[in-house]
Design an enzyme around this catalytic site. Structure first.
Site, PDB file in Angstrom:
ATOM      1  CG  HIS A  55      -1.940  -1.046   1.287  1.00 55.57           C
ATOM      2  ND1 HIS A  55      -2.131  -1.876   2.365  1.00 55.57           N
ATOM      3  CD2 HIS A  55      -2.856  -1.433   0.363  1.00 55.57           C
ATOM      4  CE1 HIS A  55      -3.116  -2.716   2.121  1.00 55.57           C
ATOM      5  NE2 HIS A  55      -3.571  -2.481   0.904  1.00 55.57           N
ATOM      6  CE  LYS A  64     -11.244  -7.984   2.089  1.00 54.24           C
ATOM      7  NZ  LYS A  64     -10.157  -7.169   1.538  1.00 54.24           N
ATOM      8  CB  SER A 103      -4.405  -6.509   4.720  1.00 54.35           C
ATOM      9  OG  SER A 103      -3.956  -5.300   4.147  1.00 54.35           O
ATOM     10  NE  ARG A 163      -2.493  -8.165  -4.179  1.00 53.49           N
ATOM     11  CZ  ARG A 163      -3.168  -8.663  -3.165  1.00 53.49           C
ATOM     12  NH1 ARG A 163      -2.572  -8.837  -2.011  1.00 53.49           N
ATOM     13  NH2 ARG A 163      -4.434  -9.013  -3.312  1.00 53.49           N
TER      14      ARG A 163
HETATM   15  N1  COA Z   1      -0.002  -4.320  -1.782  1.00 49.67           N
HETATM   16  C1  COA Z   1      -0.475  -5.022  -0.756  1.00 49.67           C
HETATM   17  N2  COA Z   1      -1.726  -5.468  -0.660  1.00 49.67           N
HETATM   18  C2  COA Z   1      -2.523  -5.183  -1.696  1.00 49.67           C
HETATM   19  C3  COA Z   1      -2.104  -4.463  -2.794  1.00 49.67           C
HETATM   20  C4  COA Z   1      -0.777  -4.027  -2.828  1.00 49.67           C
HETATM   21  N3  COA Z   1      -0.277  -3.313  -3.836  1.00 49.67           N
HETATM   22  N4  COA Z   1      -3.115  -4.367  -3.643  1.00 49.67           N
HETATM   23  C5  COA Z   1      -4.130  -4.997  -3.089  1.00 49.67           C
HETATM   24  N5  COA Z   1      -3.778  -5.503  -1.899  1.00 49.67           N
HETATM   25  C6  COA Z   1      -4.567  -6.352  -1.025  1.00 49.67           C
HETATM   26  C7  COA Z   1      -4.958  -5.789   0.288  1.00 49.67           C
HETATM   27  O1  COA Z   1      -3.938  -6.009   1.237  1.00 49.67           O
HETATM   28  C8  COA Z   1      -6.179  -6.615   0.583  1.00 49.67           C
HETATM   29  O2  COA Z   1      -5.779  -7.841   1.114  1.00 49.67           O
HETATM   30  P1  COA Z   1      -6.730  -8.762   2.015  1.00 49.67           P
HETATM   31  O3  COA Z   1      -7.952  -9.062   1.211  1.00 49.67           O
HETATM   32  O4  COA Z   1      -5.866  -9.897   2.286  1.00 49.67           O
HETATM   33  O5  COA Z   1      -7.060  -7.958   3.252  1.00 49.67           O
HETATM   34  C9  COA Z   1      -6.782  -6.867  -0.795  1.00 49.67           C
HETATM   35  O6  COA Z   1      -5.754  -6.641  -1.703  1.00 49.67           O
HETATM   36  C10 COA Z   1      -7.854  -5.932  -1.209  1.00 49.67           C
HETATM   37  O7  COA Z   1      -8.081  -5.030  -0.211  1.00 49.67           O
HETATM   38  P2  COA Z   1      -8.477  -3.520  -0.342  1.00 49.67           P
HETATM   39  O8  COA Z   1      -7.611  -2.784  -1.278  1.00 49.67           O
HETATM   40  O9  COA Z   1      -8.552  -3.015   1.032  1.00 49.67           O
HETATM   41  O10 COA Z   1      -9.813  -3.626  -1.053  1.00 49.67           O
HETATM   42  P3  COA Z   1     -11.147  -4.255  -0.556  1.00 49.67           P
HETATM   43  O11 COA Z   1     -11.565  -5.093  -1.678  1.00 49.67           O
HETATM   44  O12 COA Z   1     -11.083  -4.870   0.788  1.00 49.67           O
HETATM   45  O13 COA Z   1     -12.051  -2.974  -0.369  1.00 49.67           O
HETATM   46  C11 COA Z   1     -12.955  -0.866  -0.948  1.00 49.67           C
HETATM   47  C12 COA Z   1     -12.087  -2.017  -1.341  1.00 49.67           C
HETATM   48  C13 COA Z   1     -12.956  -0.550   0.544  1.00 49.67           C
HETATM   49  C14 COA Z   1     -12.337   0.305  -1.678  1.00 49.67           C
HETATM   50  C15 COA Z   1     -14.373  -1.203  -1.473  1.00 49.67           C
HETATM   51  O14 COA Z   1     -14.929  -2.259  -0.746  1.00 49.67           O
HETATM   52  C16 COA Z   1     -15.256   0.012  -1.410  1.00 49.67           C
HETATM   53  O15 COA Z   1     -15.218   0.830  -2.301  1.00 49.67           O
HETATM   54  N6  COA Z   1     -16.085   0.124  -0.346  1.00 49.67           N
HETATM   55  C17 COA Z   1     -16.996   1.225  -0.178  1.00 49.67           C
HETATM   56  C18 COA Z   1     -18.425   0.800  -0.553  1.00 49.67           C
HETATM   57  C19 COA Z   1     -18.612   0.799  -2.049  1.00 49.67           C
HETATM   58  O16 COA Z   1     -18.509   1.797  -2.727  1.00 49.67           O
HETATM   59  N7  COA Z   1     -18.891  -0.385  -2.570  1.00 49.67           N
HETATM   60  C20 COA Z   1     -19.076  -0.596  -3.984  1.00 49.67           C
HETATM   61  C21 COA Z   1     -17.795  -1.136  -4.574  1.00 49.67           C
HETATM   62  S1  COA Z   1     -18.111  -1.849  -6.142  1.00 49.67           S
END
Ligand code: COA
Length: 162
Positions: free
Chosen positions: A16, A40, A129, A91
């Site tokens: 991140h 989550k 994460s 990734r």
């Molecule tokens: N380095 C390390 N980890 C990375 C990464 C990188 N470059 N790129 C992605 N990841 C990982 C994260 O660590 C995370 O890992 P985990 O699942 O093991 O915890 C995973 O990729 C994705 O996590 P994150 O980027 O936090 O995305 P998410 O899918 O959990 O949530 C939100 C994304 C919060 C932005 C999304 O749910 C959201 O927009 N929520 C608001 C409500 C909304 O608008 N919903 C409609 C969406 S269509």
């Protein structure tokens, strides 16, 4: 141009941090938005995650980065803050499928807002994460996976890690 890099950041990792640094170079203003993924269960509280992301931005003196919290739809936050770009990181091929889907849904919710993908740096592409949370539970978090600031916060909360 303003952009948003949103995530759960539970906790923020070196992956991140790398995306924040790179996106901050590409855009005039980068909102790093700590949001909830509705499916989550967070491990770190929203306040802890915001503090950690803020400390990461401060440690790099990123004056164009604004850390914020978003409730509800991300596209609503984007509209309210005049942002039309969402930054996401890829990734591997599994991320690509997931992210393409999310980008399409966000475009459906607001066709004015588009998603830009940044490839993760090869040496950080194995970090997630959830892997960090698992390593914390096992008391063994190798260096180079989370920024030092995050490691210290984890040590304060969970005791010494090896
Ligand atoms: N380095 C390390 N980890 C990375 C990464 C990188 N470059 N790129 C992605 N990841 C990982 C994260 O660590 C995370 O890992 P985990 O699942 O093991 O915890 C995973 O990729 C994705 O996590 P994150 O980027 O936090 O995305 P998410 O899918 O959990 O949530 C939100 C994304 C919060 C932005 C999304 O749910 C959201 O927009 N929520 C608001 C409500 C909304 O608008 N919903 C409609 C969406 S269509």
């Amino acid at each position: 141009m303003k952009a948003i890099f949103a995530g759960s950041f539970d906790p923020p990792t070196c992956g991140h941090e790398d995306i924040i640094l790179r996106a901050a170079r590409l855009f005039d203003t980068l909102y790093v938005v700590v949001a909830e993924n509705g499916v989550k269960m967070p491990f770190f509280s929203m306040e802890e995650r915001i503090r950690l992301v803020t400390d990461i931005a401060k440690s790099h003196q990123l004056s164009n980065v604004v850390v914020a919290r978003a409730e509800g739809l991300l596209v609503s936050f984007a509209r309210e803050h005049g942002c039309r770009v969402l930054v996401r990181s890829i990734r591997n091929s599994r991320d690509l499928l997931y992210e393409q889907n999310m980008a399409s849904m966000n475009r459906r919710l607001d066709p004015e807002i588009d998603t830009v993908f940044l490839p993760a740096r090869h040496e950080l592409a194995d970090i997630s994460s959830s892997a960090v949370r698992e390593l914390i539970a096992l008391g063994n978090l190798p260096d180079g996976i989370v920024p030092l600031i995050v490691r210290k916060a984890i040590e304060n909360r969970h005791g010494l890690l090896t």
